[in-house]
Write an enzyme that holds these catalytic residues in place. Structure first.
Site, short mmCIF file in Angstrom:
data_model
loop_
_atom_site.label_atom_id
_atom_site.label_comp_id
_atom_site.label_asym_id
_atom_site.label_seq_id
_atom_site.Cartn_x
_atom_site.Cartn_y
_atom_site.Cartn_z
N SER A 97 0.79 -1.24 0.00
CA SER A 97 0.00 0.00 0.00
C SER A 97 0.82 1.29 0.00
CB SER A 97 -0.94 0.02 1.20
OG SER A 97 -2.06 -0.74 0.91
N LYS A 128 0.31 3.23 -2.97
CA LYS A 128 -0.92 4.01 -3.16
C LYS A 128 -0.66 5.51 -3.09
CE LYS A 128 -3.81 0.25 -1.46
NZ LYS A 128 -4.56 -0.32 -0.32
N TYR A 185 -4.07 -2.73 -10.32
CA TYR A 185 -3.98 -2.51 -8.86
C TYR A 185 -3.02 -3.53 -8.20
CZ TYR A 185 -5.39 -2.62 -3.95
OH TYR A 185 -5.38 -2.62 -2.57
N TYR A 209 -4.93 3.24 7.95
CA TYR A 209 -6.27 2.64 8.10
C TYR A 209 -6.90 3.04 9.42
CZ TYR A 209 -3.70 0.00 4.64
OH TYR A 209 -2.91 -0.34 3.60
N VAL A 243 1.25 -3.76 3.67
CA VAL A 243 1.23 -5.06 4.35
C VAL A 243 2.47 -5.91 4.08
CG1 VAL A 243 -1.28 -5.15 4.63
CG2 VAL A 243 -0.22 -6.15 2.59
N1 GLU Z 1 -2.43 -5.31 -1.96
C1 GLU Z 1 -2.98 -5.23 -0.64
C2 GLU Z 1 -4.48 -5.40 -0.69
O1 GLU Z 1 -5.11 -4.98 -1.60
C3 GLU Z 1 -2.58 -3.92 -0.06
C4 GLU Z 1 -3.00 -3.77 1.36
C5 GLU Z 1 -2.01 -2.97 2.17
O2 GLU Z 1 -0.81 -2.96 1.94
O3 GLU Z 1 -2.50 -2.36 3.11
O4 GLU Z 1 -5.10 -5.97 0.18
#
Ligand code: GLU
Length: 305
Positions: free
Chosen positions: A64, A67, A189, A241, A259
């Site tokens: 993430s 992102k 994604y 989060y 993650v």
């Molecule tokens: N590729 C992971 C997902 O979509 C990313 C989640 C993350 O790193 O928080 O669940």
């Protein structure tokens, strides 16, 4: 810088000896093969002075953290219209939650929860001729680093267990907020989440958020100063989060976790620091990464507050 180096080395030693109560992510099988003892830290100052310790040159799955990079490119291409598709409010919910999407009519709370990041990918698929290559080139230019690559094995591994993201994407599409084919958006994604970088590479690529005079090697600026302010603000309020408040409270910097166990934190006008330790706490953030950064900003008195 000498002071930072000493404190980083001391805190590193301290946290290395702490019992790790985390677990690696279970929904991306490939990530379970990463050595859980890996622990690295790297800081890059605005003037490019830098320092690393431990496994700071080993590449890992940034998940993430990517992102922030996809948001940056989408914001650059779409401007303020972007916020019609995705909001900028903390969700207070887990990263892959459906809860608010129904009442919010398919508009994700922010670009860092999965639903929001998937909408950002949809925006990029629409704008870019070759999303896969163009996004990678954007990251390479941003960091002046040709050694950045996706790990297609990790992307395939996530896709093989990605039912929840498939469901999220279809759900958002049912409200009209995904314009392209679900499969195409999700392939993109999964790919951007599979980007691999080391702590050193991450703290270098994020300098554009710490230095308002940042330019690429070709002397081009990436985004405007107000845009950088906004991205930092979203990182502070939504980067972890349903633990974003806790990160602001304990660490006090804009940041983003993944993650894969990485966390990057930005001190606007001063530095970027990245920590990697693969085991995650129950909210999906690196257990030791959180601990390290809390001690680091406390001992150096270098949070934004
Ligand atoms: N590729 C992971 C997902 O979509 C990313 C989640 C993350 O790193 O928080 O669940």
């Amino acid at each position: 810088m000498e002071n930072y180096k000493k404190i980083i080395a001391d805190v590193y030693k301290d946290v290395k000896n702490v019992q790790d109560l985390g677990q690696t992510a279970r929904f991306i099988p490939e990530l379970a093969f990463v050595g859980t003892d890996n622990f690295g830290v790297h800081i890059t100052m605005k003037n490019k002075e830098n320092f690393g310790i431990g496994d700071f040159q080993k590449k890992f799955s940034i998940q993430s953290i990517a992102k922030v990079l996809s948001l940056t490119l989408a914001y650059k291409l779409e401007g303020e219209k972007l916020w019609e598709r995705v909001d900028v409010e903390p969700s207070g919910n887990p990263f892959n939650s459906f809860l608010q999407l129904e009442s919010d009519l398919g508009k994700p709370r922010n670009p860092f929860i999965n639903s929001g990041a998937i909408v950002i990918c949809d925006v990029l698929v629409r704008h870019l001729k070759n999303p896969k290559e163009d996004f990678l080139n954007f990251c390479r230019t941003l960091s002046n680093n040709e050694n950045l690559n996706y790990n297609e094995k990790v992307a395939a591994s996530e896709k093989s267990c990605g039912s929840r993201n498939v469901a999220l994407c279809n759900f958002i599409k049912s409200f009209g907020n995904i314009k392209n084919e679900v499969a195409e958006v999700l392939d993109f994604y999964f790919l951007i989440c599979s980007l691999e970088m080391s702590c050193e590479e991450i703290s270098q690529i994020f300098l554009f958020l710490a230095d308002e005079h940042f330019t690429t090697k070709k002397k081009k600026s990436v985004i405007t100063v107000p845009q950088a302010k906004r991205i930092n603000a979203i990182m502070l309020t939504c980067g972890f989060y349903d633990e974003s408040g806790e990160f602001a409270f304990r660490v006090g910097l804009p940041g983003k976790s993944g993650v894969g166990g990485g966390i990057v934190a930005v001190h606007p006008d001063k530095f970027c620091i990245t920590v990697w330790s693969p085991k995650l706490n129950e909210k999906g953030n690196s257990y030791k990464g959180m601990l390290f950064l809390e001690k680091f900003t406390t001992k150096t008195a270098s949070s934004i507050f």
